[in-house]
Design an enzyme around this catalytic site. Sequence first.
Site, PDB file in Angstrom:
ATOM      1  CE  LYS A 167      -1.506   2.003   3.711  1.00  0.00           C
ATOM      2  NZ  LYS A 167      -0.904   2.627   4.904  1.00  0.00           N
ATOM      3  CG  ASP A 196      -5.512  -3.748   4.153  1.00  0.00           C
ATOM      4  OD1 ASP A 196      -5.146  -3.984   5.327  1.00  0.00           O
ATOM      5  OD2 ASP A 196      -6.257  -2.803   3.870  1.00  0.00           O
ATOM      6  CG  HIS A 197      -0.327  -4.511   7.666  1.00  0.00           C
ATOM      7  ND1 HIS A 197      -0.564  -3.196   7.356  1.00  0.00           N
ATOM      8  CD2 HIS A 197      -0.268  -4.565   9.021  1.00  0.00           C
ATOM      9  CE1 HIS A 197      -0.638  -2.496   8.474  1.00  0.00           C
ATOM     10  NE2 HIS A 197      -0.460  -3.292   9.508  1.00  0.00           N
ATOM     11  CE  LYS A 201      -2.859  -5.573  12.012  1.00  0.00           C
ATOM     12  NZ  LYS A 201      -1.711  -5.358  12.884  1.00  0.00           N
ATOM     13  CG  ASP A 254      -1.491   5.894   6.958  1.00  0.00           C
ATOM     14  OD1 ASP A 254      -0.737   5.309   6.172  1.00  0.00           O
ATOM     15  OD2 ASP A 254      -1.343   5.874   8.196  1.00  0.00           O
ATOM     16  CG  HIS A 259      -5.204  -0.697   7.458  1.00  0.00           C
ATOM     17  ND1 HIS A 259      -4.700  -1.536   6.493  1.00  0.00           N
ATOM     18  CD2 HIS A 259      -4.174   0.116   7.799  1.00  0.00           C
ATOM     19  CE1 HIS A 259      -3.424  -1.249   6.281  1.00  0.00           C
ATOM     20  NE2 HIS A 259      -3.084  -0.245   7.059  1.00  0.00           N
TER      21      HIS A 259
HETATM   22  C1  BG6 Z   1       0.076   1.310   8.167  1.00  0.00           C
HETATM   23  C2  BG6 Z   1       0.016   2.807   8.245  1.00  0.00           C
HETATM   24  O1  BG6 Z   1      -0.579   0.844   7.021  1.00  0.00           O
HETATM   25  O2  BG6 Z   1      -0.557   0.760   9.309  1.00  0.00           O
HETATM   26  C3  BG6 Z   1       0.636   3.314   9.532  1.00  0.00           C
HETATM   27  O3  BG6 Z   1       0.702   3.365   7.137  1.00  0.00           O
HETATM   28  C4  BG6 Z   1       0.019   2.631  10.720  1.00  0.00           C
HETATM   29  O4  BG6 Z   1       0.487   4.724   9.633  1.00  0.00           O
HETATM   30  C5  BG6 Z   1       0.035   1.122  10.537  1.00  0.00           C
HETATM   31  O5  BG6 Z   1       0.743   3.003  11.876  1.00  0.00           O
HETATM   32  C6  BG6 Z   1      -0.723   0.429  11.636  1.00  0.00           C
HETATM   33  O6  BG6 Z   1      -0.526  -0.939  11.535  1.00  0.00           O
HETATM   34  P1  BG6 Z   1      -0.589  -1.869  12.814  1.00  0.00           P
HETATM   35  O7  BG6 Z   1      -0.394  -3.245  12.271  1.00  0.00           O
HETATM   36  O8  BG6 Z   1       0.497  -1.423  13.735  1.00  0.00           O
HETATM   37  O9  BG6 Z   1      -1.926  -1.660  13.404  1.00  0.00           O
END
Ligand code: BG6
Length: 521
Positions: A167, A196-197, A201, A254, A259
């Site tokens: 992303k 989309d990480h 999870k 972002d 997400h």
């Molecule tokens: C990322 C954003 O995609 O996700 C960041 O660019 C954010 O700004 C992060 O901090 C949050 O990911 P996680 O896995 O820590 O909730």
Amino acid sequence: MAQSAVAGAEGPGPAERRPAPFLLVVFGASGDLTRRKLVPALYSLDRKGLLPERFALVGVARRPLGDEAFRSGLQEGLRQFGGGEDWTWDRLRDQVFYFQSNYSDPASFRDLKALLDRLAKERGVGGNRLYYLATPPEAYAGITELLGAVGLGGDWGAGYSRIVVEKPFGRDLDTARELNHKMHSVFREEQIFRIDHYLGKETVQNILVFRLANGIFEPIWNRQYVDHVQISIAEGIGLEGRGLYYEESGALRDMMQNHLLQLLSLVAMEPPASFDAAAVRDEKVKLLHAIRPFDAHSALENVVRGQYTAGRVDGKPVPGYREESGVAPDSQTETFAACKLLIDNWRWAGVPFYVRTGKRLARRATEVAVVFRPAPHSAFRNTGTPALDPNELVLRIQPDEGIGLRFGAKVPGAAIRIQDVDMDFSYGKFGDERPEAYERLLLEAALGDSTLFTRRDEVEAAWALMTPVLQAWGRVDTPEGMSGGSVGNRQVALSPYPAGSWGPSQADELIARDGRAWRKP
Ligand code: BG6
């Protein structure tokens, strides 16, 4: 996930999820993501026997580095982010290589091809190639084009070629469409894995499992029983040195477009007929299309944008957003966004979904709260019992992963007194070990299963929903640059909130208008 019929999987049994040999080519390999996430993920896969014996990683980046310097940098990263001093990586180390390129020179891509061909032979990894775009997004289209031009893209007969894209995928609907178009000129959709990480999870994957593997929840998962849903991704952290990126991005791009909408899709979609990529993503797209679109008026009415000022997080003083490095002193970028969404379909008509995300909030907490309607009739109205709080089901995504159900219970004693109590499940029950999101996603991409990645129509549907909001805020790109929070001549208010709070009061008003209140996770 369809585990058996997936191309590229090696044999049944305990190693049934072990991918066939492949070459991983990471573009942008000298960046943070490779050190922090990708290499620790590979290492962890290797420890679990989920990386094939025959495997090689080629890091591509602009910096002049040799194999050895690149390997040492990754090793250092592993020490820092990979889980402890005892992490050695002798086996992997020898399978890591570095290639310098400025991403725009066809000659260097021809040399890259020669290197990959050589490694394929020498290391016996064969023709399977997984490209990973971890560069700044401006480079995505050019890299894809050059991969195609030198014959590294598309179908090439000697194995698979797949491309994983980090992303952000586009900045609005037009740019996302354009990027999709360019990628499709080289790769088929089945070859493209948009990250989309959040989908990697465990607790996010559990949303569907919770809904669909348990006969008791799905029947009440609708407008008959649900009053409203709240989805929050609260972060305690600030910019973490990413001021320049964040200034151009903001909370809506972002976090919300990707997400938050992914969480919402999983919570609200119709049950798919099976847990495979096409069925799951078809339903997610249908859901995104059912969300009532914003127009210029409703975007301003139903979406709040905020920005943090100086405050305290975890008892420590922190600067305001405009004081952060890389941020303009009069920045109009939002670090908080909250909105009310309505889903115009049979299941959810009239049930509002309130979603919010922000940086420098009181604490880190991502959760989905399903708030149920009150009991239709109170048999206890003559007992002096005060009005009861609604039943709430809370899926805690992170940290403190688990699921809680709140209900009223009789307080022991002669009188009828009712108090809210919680039934709680903690993920700790399964032990401490939970694969990192990137570990899972890399594995799925190597196996060729795209269930946990976003499809072309999905990413465009999410942008189609959010782009009118950006337009209403004046946050779309113009030839002169970003118009920074103005509609015509009118500035769209940016609501300040002190760092360490739960966001601006306007977000409270947004939900209070409907007689409801945000939960404090
Ligand atoms: C990322 C954003 O995609 O996700 C960041 O660019 C954010 O700004 C992060 O901090 C949050 O990911 P996680 O896995 O820590 O909730």
